[in-house]
Every structure is written in C-alpha cells, then in structure tokens.
Design an enzyme around this catalytic site. Structure first.
Site, PDB file in Angstrom:
ATOM      1  N   HIS A 111       1.979   6.303   1.927  1.00  0.00           N
ATOM      2  CA  HIS A 111       2.614   7.165   2.931  1.00  0.00           C
ATOM      3  C   HIS A 111       2.302   6.610   4.319  1.00  0.00           C
ATOM      4  O   HIS A 111       1.170   6.197   4.597  1.00  0.00           O
ATOM      5  CB  HIS A 111       2.087   8.589   2.779  1.00  0.00           C
ATOM      6  CG  HIS A 111       2.462   9.489   3.918  1.00  0.00           C
ATOM      7  ND1 HIS A 111       3.768   9.666   4.318  1.00  0.00           N
ATOM      8  CD2 HIS A 111       1.696  10.232   4.759  1.00  0.00           C
ATOM      9  CE1 HIS A 111       3.787  10.493   5.354  1.00  0.00           C
ATOM     10  NE2 HIS A 111       2.545  10.849   5.642  1.00  0.00           N
ATOM     11  N   ASN A 158       5.879   8.940  11.334  1.00  0.00           N
ATOM     12  CA  ASN A 158       5.619   9.668  10.095  1.00  0.00           C
ATOM     13  C   ASN A 158       6.831  10.540   9.769  1.00  0.00           C
ATOM     14  O   ASN A 158       7.095  11.519  10.461  1.00  0.00           O
ATOM     15  CB  ASN A 158       4.355  10.524  10.283  1.00  0.00           C
ATOM     16  CG  ASN A 158       3.977  11.294   9.030  1.00  0.00           C
ATOM     17  OD1 ASN A 158       4.753  11.376   8.080  1.00  0.00           O
ATOM     18  ND2 ASN A 158       2.783  11.871   9.035  1.00  0.00           N
ATOM     19  N   CYS A 176       4.117  15.848   3.203  1.00  0.00           N
ATOM     20  CA  CYS A 176       4.232  14.384   3.114  1.00  0.00           C
ATOM     21  C   CYS A 176       4.137  13.862   1.681  1.00  0.00           C
ATOM     22  O   CYS A 176       4.482  12.708   1.419  1.00  0.00           O
ATOM     23  CB  CYS A 176       3.167  13.719   3.985  1.00  0.00           C
ATOM     24  SG  CYS A 176       3.302  14.191   5.705  1.00  0.00           S
TER      25      CYS A 176
HETATM   26  O1  UT7 Z   1       1.282  12.964   7.214  1.00  0.00           O
HETATM   27  C1  UT7 Z   1       0.139  13.748   6.991  1.00  0.00           C
HETATM   28  C2  UT7 Z   1      -0.966  12.974   7.313  1.00  0.00           C
HETATM   29  N1  UT7 Z   1      -1.194  12.915   8.756  1.00  0.00           N
HETATM   30  C3  UT7 Z   1      -2.062  12.047   9.176  1.00  0.00           C
HETATM   31  O2  UT7 Z   1      -2.543  11.289   8.371  1.00  0.00           O
HETATM   32  C4  UT7 Z   1      -2.538  12.034  10.624  1.00  0.00           C
HETATM   33  C5  UT7 Z   1      -3.987  11.702  10.617  1.00  0.00           C
HETATM   34  N2  UT7 Z   1      -4.602  11.679  11.932  1.00  0.00           N
HETATM   35  C6  UT7 Z   1      -4.329  10.705  12.827  1.00  0.00           C
HETATM   36  O3  UT7 Z   1      -3.467   9.874  12.610  1.00  0.00           O
HETATM   37  C7  UT7 Z   1      -5.154  10.639  14.080  1.00  0.00           C
HETATM   38  O4  UT7 Z   1      -6.250  11.523  13.960  1.00  0.00           O
HETATM   39  C8  UT7 Z   1      -4.365  10.970  15.380  1.00  0.00           C
HETATM   40  C9  UT7 Z   1      -3.384   9.849  15.673  1.00  0.00           C
HETATM   41  C10 UT7 Z   1      -3.638  12.289  15.212  1.00  0.00           C
HETATM   42  C11 UT7 Z   1      -5.332  11.075  16.550  1.00  0.00           C
HETATM   43  O5  UT7 Z   1      -6.067   9.872  16.684  1.00  0.00           O
HETATM   44  P1  UT7 Z   1      -7.648   9.922  16.919  1.00  0.00           P
HETATM   45  O6  UT7 Z   1      -8.101   8.532  17.069  1.00  0.00           O
HETATM   46  O7  UT7 Z   1      -8.229  10.736  15.786  1.00  0.00           O
HETATM   47  O8  UT7 Z   1      -7.758  10.635  18.301  1.00  0.00           O
HETATM   48  P2  UT7 Z   1      -8.511  11.998  18.670  1.00  0.00           P
HETATM   49  O9  UT7 Z   1      -7.790  13.165  18.127  1.00  0.00           O
HETATM   50  O10 UT7 Z   1      -9.942  11.844  18.333  1.00  0.00           O
HETATM   51  O11 UT7 Z   1      -8.355  11.983  20.265  1.00  0.00           O
HETATM   52  C12 UT7 Z   1      -8.965  10.981  21.075  1.00  0.00           C
HETATM   53  C13 UT7 Z   1      -8.563  11.218  22.513  1.00  0.00           C
HETATM   54  C14 UT7 Z   1      -8.724  12.667  22.959  1.00  0.00           C
HETATM   55  O12 UT7 Z   1      -9.165  12.663  24.290  1.00  0.00           O
HETATM   56  P3  UT7 Z   1     -10.722  12.943  24.633  1.00  0.00           P
HETATM   57  O13 UT7 Z   1     -11.013  14.303  24.078  1.00  0.00           O
HETATM   58  O14 UT7 Z   1     -11.470  11.841  23.952  1.00  0.00           O
HETATM   59  O15 UT7 Z   1     -10.732  12.860  26.123  1.00  0.00           O
HETATM   60  C15 UT7 Z   1      -7.312  13.213  22.902  1.00  0.00           C
HETATM   61  O16 UT7 Z   1      -7.099  14.264  23.822  1.00  0.00           O
HETATM   62  O17 UT7 Z   1      -7.171  10.903  22.680  1.00  0.00           O
HETATM   63  C16 UT7 Z   1      -6.506  12.000  23.306  1.00  0.00           C
HETATM   64  N3  UT7 Z   1      -5.132  12.039  22.834  1.00  0.00           N
HETATM   65  C17 UT7 Z   1      -4.128  11.380  23.421  1.00  0.00           C
HETATM   66  N4  UT7 Z   1      -4.084  10.595  24.517  1.00  0.00           N
HETATM   67  C18 UT7 Z   1      -2.907  10.059  24.864  1.00  0.00           C
HETATM   68  C19 UT7 Z   1      -4.643  12.693  21.747  1.00  0.00           C
HETATM   69  N5  UT7 Z   1      -3.332  12.449  21.633  1.00  0.00           N
HETATM   70  C20 UT7 Z   1      -2.991  11.646  22.670  1.00  0.00           C
HETATM   71  C21 UT7 Z   1      -1.770  11.065  23.079  1.00  0.00           C
HETATM   72  N6  UT7 Z   1      -1.784  10.272  24.175  1.00  0.00           N
HETATM   73  N7  UT7 Z   1      -0.621  11.247  22.399  1.00  0.00           N
END
Ligand code: UT7
Length: 316
Positions: free
Chosen positions: A245, A275, A112
């Site tokens: 970004h 992204n 990225c």
């Molecule tokens: O370009 C390089 C840079 N990349 C980034 O900057 C990405 C950085 N990270 C992020 O943007 C976020 O961490 C994500 C969008 C990837 C994830 O968001 P989050 O708020 O950190 O969610 P999480 O990983 O803590 O997951 C929360 C919950 C989980 O369920 P439980 O364990 O709480 O029951 C996940 O399984 O959300 C669940 N989950 C989803 N639910 C519905 C994860 N992905 C999804 C989904 N739909 N697509």
C-alpha cells in the site's frame, strides 16, 4: 478451482495537483512533503467525477484488457469508504453502469485495506464455485473527506480507482494462492473520520495520529509478509514483485530494509498519486503490469484504518 487475474484497468481524475499548488494557507512546502512522505502530486476528482464513475471506468478497462463481456461478470466487490451514496453500494452503481443484471455486487469497508479485503472475498467465492468472473475494485475520492485547512492530513491523499478481473480456472497453478486479512478495532481512533451517518449525520473529515499509524504500518507489513512467506515455504528472494500500500515512501523503505528484498522488485508510485486508500494497490499493480502479467510471485501488502491489514500471493 482458482481465481486467476486476466485483466487490469485503472482510472484517475483529470485534475493533477502538484505539491507547490496546494493552498498557501496550509503553510506547508514541496520540500517537507517530499522529504517526509515521497509525495509529489495527487489527482483530485472534480465536477461529475465520483468514486462510482472512476470505479466504472477502471472496470471497463479491465474487461477490455481481458476481452471479456460485462455480461460474463457475476461478482463485483468494491473496496471503498468514500462511496457515492450512503446506499446503494458503489458496487451496485458499477453493476448498473456496466449493464450487468446477474450475480451479486457489494462494497467492503476496510479503508486502505479495501482492495485486499475485496480480493480475499472474491477468491473465496471463486474457490467455492459461487462465482466465475469477478471484478475486484478499489476506488476512492478521499479529497471529499479531507479538511483542506489541516496540513497533517490534506497533503497525503489523492483520488483514483483500479479494477482486477478474476476468472475461475480449474487445474492450474496460476492465480491467487494465499490471502489473509486482519483487523484490530482497539486502534480505530488513530485513523478515522470526525463524523458519520449515525453520529453527526455527515461523512466528517479524516483525522490521524500519523506517528502511531506509521509505526503500526511497518510492524504489520513485516508480520504479514513473514506469515505469507512461511505459509508458502518461500524465502524473500522468491518474491518477484512486491506491491505494498502506498502511504509514505519512508514506510516502504523501512519494509525494504527489514525484509531484505531487492528494492527493484518493489513498486513505489506514492510520488505520482499520493495515498489513494483502497485504490493504491491496483494503481501500483497497473504501473508494474508488465512484470505482474509476465509471470512470477506477486505479493500484495495492505494496512489501513480499523486498523486493518492483509496480504495476498498471486502466482502467474
Ligand atoms: O493509509 C493509511 C496509512 N497511513 C499512513 O501510513 C500514514 C502514516 N504516517 C505518516 O505518513 C507520517 O506520520 C506523516 C507524513 C503523517 C507525518 O510525518 P512525521 O514525520 O511523522 O511528522 P510529525 O507528525 O512527527 O510532524 C513533524 C513536524 C511537526 O512540527 P513540530 O511539532 O515538530 O514543530 C508538524 O507540525 O512536521 C509538522 N508538519 C508539517 N510541516 C509542514 C506536519 N505536517 C506538515 C506539513 N507541512 N504538511
């Protein structure tokens, strides 16, 4: 000698996929994706659309924008990790497609951060008078390295390309004023593919520790912004346009909160394109092209796999 932006062009695949049209098996929802990321849709390459074809279209538009002939181009750098072939480079493909037969063309692998890395190198070449007219391109087809059964990654990315045309100009205050790029390989496992040419023999799929990447992105955006402001004797109010970004709207909102920048100066378009990795900054610049080309201090901030990060200050 300074590198002055004189043209900008972008390219997107034809197919646009809304959150609601993602495969049902992913077990996700429009609501979750919008709330957690800000993403509403993304463009996905199909058929003959490739990283090089998108990069070439963006480059042609940048050249047309500046009314510059491809024959004037003597440097092409493409930031990409989703090139058409293992070799030749995507930049070589763009060079061929444009009919350019001189100078040098090569790719930069910084995920990225690819566009900011490419800009830093092009700026260096121009300052050293090793190049006069440079195409700096960010182009990706991440859809081709996504695991479409993994809802934690597949919903986050899109395809696209953007090209900035730079020209060497003497005795000017305009142009690229400051660039810094960094990496820290200790964090490489937080965002990577499951394979590669020398390991599995194929490109693999994207895997990510989202929370760690999220935290690191905010930290490095703020660190890079503070370094840029201090080095250029600027305050946050001196920034006229901030182009971070585009990975997650919550990361950008946090950056706005911590830096205290007026949010009207910050480009946010992650809702439209998701992204797009190295393409995200030039796509965002293009969405704010009037503000960018009408003058002032534009700051670019990137963060990506590696981890890699960087900043740039462009004065027009
Ligand atoms: O370009 C390089 C840079 N990349 C980034 O900057 C990405 C950085 N990270 C992020 O943007 C976020 O961490 C994500 C969008 C990837 C994830 O968001 P989050 O708020 O950190 O969610 P999480 O990983 O803590 O997951 C929360 C919950 C989980 O369920 P439980 O364990 O709480 O029951 C996940 O399984 O959300 C669940 N989950 C989803 N639910 C519905 C994860 N992905 C999804 C989904 N739909 N697509």
């Amino acid at each position: 000698m300074k590198a002055v932006p004189i043209g900008l062009g972008v390219a997107l695949p034809k197919k646009c996929l809304q959150n609601a049209d993602l495969p049902h098996e992913l077990n996700t929802s429009d609501e979750w994706i919008i709330q957690r990321t800000g993403i509403r849709q993304r463009y996905l390459a199909e058929g003959e659309e490739t990283t090089a074809s998108l990069a070439t279209e963006a480059a042609r538009k940048a050249l047309a924008d500046a009314r510059v002939s491809p024959q004037d181009v003597d440097l092409i750098i493409v930031g990409t990790v989703t090139g058409d072939y293992t070799f030749p480079s995507t930049a070589s493909m763009v060079q061929k497609n444009l009919g350019v037969t001189r100078g040098v063309a090569f790719d930069v692998s910084a995920a990225c951060s690819g566009f900011v890395f490419a800009l830093d190198i092009a700026d260096f070449y121009i300052r050293q008078q090793r190049a006069n007219t440079a195409l700096v391109i960010g182009a990706e087809t991440f859809s081709r390295i996504l695991d479409w059964t993994d809802r934690t990654t597949s919903i986050l990315f899109g395809d696209g390309a953007g090209a900035l045309l730079l020209r060497a100009q003497d005795e000017t205050n305009r142009g690229v004023d400051f660039c810094r790029i960094y990496s820290d390989g200790r964090f490489s496992e937080y965002l990577m593919t499951t394979g590669g040419i020398s390991t599995t023999g194929n490109a693999g799929f994207v895997v990510m520790s989202g929370r760690e990447v999220f935290r690191f992105a905010i930290e490095k955006f703020c660190e890079a912004l503070n370094e840029l402001l201090a080095a250029n004797d600027m305050k946050i109010n001196d920034v006229d346009l901030l182009v971070p970004h585009q990975a997650n709207i919550r990361i950008i909102h946090k950056l706005i909160e911590i830096s205290g920048i007026d949010e009207k100066k910050v480009v946010i378009n992650v809702d439209k394109y998701a992204n797009t990795s190295a393409a995200s900054i030039p796509l965002a610049l293009n969405d704010a092209r009037e503000a960018f080309f009408s003058g002032g201090n534009t700051v670019l901030l990137s963060m990506g796999a590696g981890f890699t990060w960087g900043s740039a200050l462009i004065r027009l």
